[in-house]
Scaffold this active site. Structure first.
Site, PDB file in Angstrom:
ATOM      1  N   ASP A 276      -7.115  -6.772  -3.833  1.00 43.22           N
ATOM      2  CA  ASP A 276      -6.432  -6.456  -2.585  1.00 43.22           C
ATOM      3  C   ASP A 276      -7.446  -6.017  -1.532  1.00 43.22           C
ATOM      4  O   ASP A 276      -7.437  -6.498  -0.384  1.00 43.22           O
ATOM      5  CB  ASP A 276      -5.405  -5.350  -2.849  1.00 43.22           C
ATOM      6  CG  ASP A 276      -4.426  -5.156  -1.705  1.00 43.22           C
ATOM      7  OD1 ASP A 276      -4.506  -5.902  -0.719  1.00 43.22           O
ATOM      8  OD2 ASP A 276      -3.589  -4.247  -1.798  1.00 43.22           O
TER       9      ASP A 276
ATOM     10  N   TYR B 272      -1.485  -1.350  -9.867  1.00 45.46           N
ATOM     11  CA  TYR B 272      -0.206  -1.256  -9.162  1.00 45.46           C
ATOM     12  C   TYR B 272       0.947  -1.233 -10.158  1.00 45.46           C
ATOM     13  O   TYR B 272       1.810  -2.110 -10.179  1.00 45.46           O
ATOM     14  CB  TYR B 272      -0.039  -2.432  -8.191  1.00 45.46           C
ATOM     15  CG  TYR B 272      -0.987  -2.403  -7.012  1.00 45.46           C
ATOM     16  CD1 TYR B 272      -1.955  -1.415  -6.866  1.00 45.46           C
ATOM     17  CD2 TYR B 272      -0.933  -3.381  -6.036  1.00 45.46           C
ATOM     18  CE1 TYR B 272      -2.824  -1.399  -5.785  1.00 45.46           C
ATOM     19  CE2 TYR B 272      -1.804  -3.378  -4.951  1.00 45.46           C
ATOM     20  CZ  TYR B 272      -2.746  -2.380  -4.837  1.00 45.46           C
ATOM     21  OH  TYR B 272      -3.607  -2.369  -3.767  1.00 45.46           O
TER      22      TYR B 272
ATOM     23  N   LYS C  78     -15.728  -2.101 -12.548  1.00 51.20           N
ATOM     24  CA  LYS C  78     -16.265  -0.755 -12.319  1.00 51.20           C
ATOM     25  C   LYS C  78     -16.338  -0.050 -13.669  1.00 51.20           C
ATOM     26  O   LYS C  78     -15.906   1.079 -13.842  1.00 51.20           O
ATOM     27  CB  LYS C  78     -15.376   0.013 -11.333  1.00 51.20           C
ATOM     28  CG  LYS C  78     -16.002   1.333 -10.830  1.00 51.20           C
ATOM     29  CD  LYS C  78     -17.349   1.156 -10.165  1.00 51.20           C
ATOM     30  CE  LYS C  78     -17.895   2.509  -9.704  1.00 51.20           C
ATOM     31  NZ  LYS C  78     -19.306   2.410  -9.254  1.00 51.20           N
TER      32      LYS C  78
ATOM     33  N   ASP D  48      -9.058  -8.446   1.955  1.00 54.36           N
ATOM     34  CA  ASP D  48      -8.981  -8.057   3.361  1.00 54.36           C
ATOM     35  C   ASP D  48     -10.368  -7.906   3.980  1.00 54.36           C
ATOM     36  O   ASP D  48     -10.585  -8.276   5.148  1.00 54.36           O
ATOM     37  CB  ASP D  48      -8.201  -6.750   3.506  1.00 54.36           C
ATOM     38  CG  ASP D  48      -6.696  -6.978   3.572  1.00 54.36           C
ATOM     39  OD1 ASP D  48      -6.267  -8.108   3.277  1.00 54.36           O
ATOM     40  OD2 ASP D  48      -5.963  -6.045   3.915  1.00 54.36           O
TER      41      ASP D  48
ATOM     42  N   ASP E  20     -18.325  -1.609  -5.907  1.00 55.65           N
ATOM     43  CA  ASP E  20     -18.992  -1.037  -4.739  1.00 55.65           C
ATOM     44  C   ASP E  20     -20.160  -1.902  -4.286  1.00 55.65           C
ATOM     45  O   ASP E  20     -20.323  -2.185  -3.091  1.00 55.65           O
ATOM     46  CB  ASP E  20     -19.432   0.404  -5.011  1.00 55.65           C
ATOM     47  CG  ASP E  20     -20.033   0.603  -6.392  1.00 55.65           C
ATOM     48  OD1 ASP E  20     -20.083  -0.373  -7.185  1.00 55.65           O
ATOM     49  OD2 ASP E  20     -20.449   1.742  -6.700  1.00 55.65           O
TER      50      ASP E  20
END
Length: 345
Positions: free
Chosen positions: A239, A136, A182, A243, A215
């Site tokens: 983030d 971000y 990743k 959620d 993943d």
């Protein structure tokens, strides 16, 4: 001896304005028993303000709240105002100006709240999200009509301090950290992340840890949610995972979060995760638990863990006894649910 804390309130938009009053009522009720008083300053910073004045907050907004002990935010967002405007006009400036580099998201399945998973009864973990850099960033741009470039920025300082926070937190919990990565597909920033997390892990020999590709980790959160203790992740990965984890716990409506400056050089900000929910605003349907749990996190951060525990225990008891809002399958409205919780406290 009494203690007074000065709190900046930013109710924001939609149901944010409906869940902040229950949170402050709970704070006042618990505070009265523990010798804690709160002085509240409310700010109208919101999408409504943006529509009227062209800015989410005034130019000196950050200076107005810099001296507060903490910030309690309701929710921000409204139809007609793009999400990136509300985010970059209010939340991100606060997080970055006040070095709130830890986003803390506790995840627990509470009795009386049905998880969509059959194997979620032992879920109790924390997502530690890097909150100030990573994916971000503002670095990048567009080249003509057909190319957009977005740079991810990872620094040794940024990765080290979020890893240290996660490992230290794990030492006070069950002693296990999972690092989201990743590095098999993102060839620069993620190997860098992995290297620094390994370096910081060596300073915490009593904590077990492992690295998981994002993943596979997302799948394991669904298949084996009870195995996790502390998950540490970059800004974007954290983030998304937080959620997903809130959904595993049964409802994003009760999920809290803290944007922390652990050194307390600046105020930290606490907010429910649920968003402004324009579709139910003004109908006494909002679940106040996300804001109330966030207020409990604020109490803990301010040095009052016993008072914070009283709030979360009252929440758990009320949910277990069946007094729930409609999003959780109950019949209680915002005001009725809050009144019952205050009675318990």
């Amino acid at each position: 001896m009494s203690t007074t804390h000065r709190i900046a309130l930013i109710p924001g938009d939609g149901i944010g304005q409906e869940v902040i009053p229950p949170a402050t009522a709970v704070l006042d009720a618990v505070g009265a028993r523990h010798g804690i008083t709160f002085a509240y300053d409310s700010f109208d910073w919101s999408c409504e303000r943006y529509a009227e004045q062209g800015a989410m907050m005034p130019a000196d907004g950050l200076d107005r709240i810099r001296a507060h002990d903490a910030i309690l935010l309701g929710a921000v967002g409204w139809p007609g105002v793009p999400d990136h405007v509300s985010l970059w006009g209010l939340l991100i400036p606060i997080r970055r100006e006040f070095s709130q580099y830890v986003n803390l998201r506790p995840i627990a399945v509470m009795e009386g709240v049905a998880s969509p998973l059959a194997n979620a009864e032992d879920v109790d973990f924390v997502v530690v999200r890097e909150n100030s850099e990573g994916e971000y960033s503002e670095v990048g741009g567009r080249v003509g009509r057909d190319i957009a470039i977005q740079e991810a920025i990872f620094t040794r300082t940024g990765v080290s301090r979020i890893a240290d926070y996660a490992f230290t937190l794990a030492e006070s919990r069950r002693g296990h950290v999972t690092s989201a990565t990743k590095s098999n597909g993102i060839v620069h920033t993620m190997p860098f992340w992995d290297e620094i997390v390994a370096e910081r892990a060596a300073l915490h020999p009593d904590v077990e840890w492992r690295s998981e590709h994002i993943d596979a980790l997302a799948a394991k959160l669904v298949l084996q949610p009870g195995r996790f203790d502390v998950i540490v992740a970059s800004n974007l990965f954290g983030d998304i995972l937080s959620d997903l984890a809130a959904a595993v716990a049964g409802s994003i409506g009760i999920a809290p979060s803290g944007n922390l400056n652990p050194e307390r050089e600046f105020p930290s900000m606490f907010e429910p995760v649920h968003g402004s929910a324009p579709d139910i605003a003004g109908q006494d349907l909002a679940n106040p638990l996300g804001a109330i749990w966030s207020a409990a996190m604020m109490l803990d951060h301010l040095g009052h863990p016993e008072a914070a525990e009283e709030i979360t225990q009252a929440m758990r008891t009320q949910l277990a006894e069946g007094n729930r809002t409609r999003d959780l399958g109950g019949q209680a409205g915002t005001h009725q649910f809050t009144s019952e919780l205050l009675h318990r406290l």
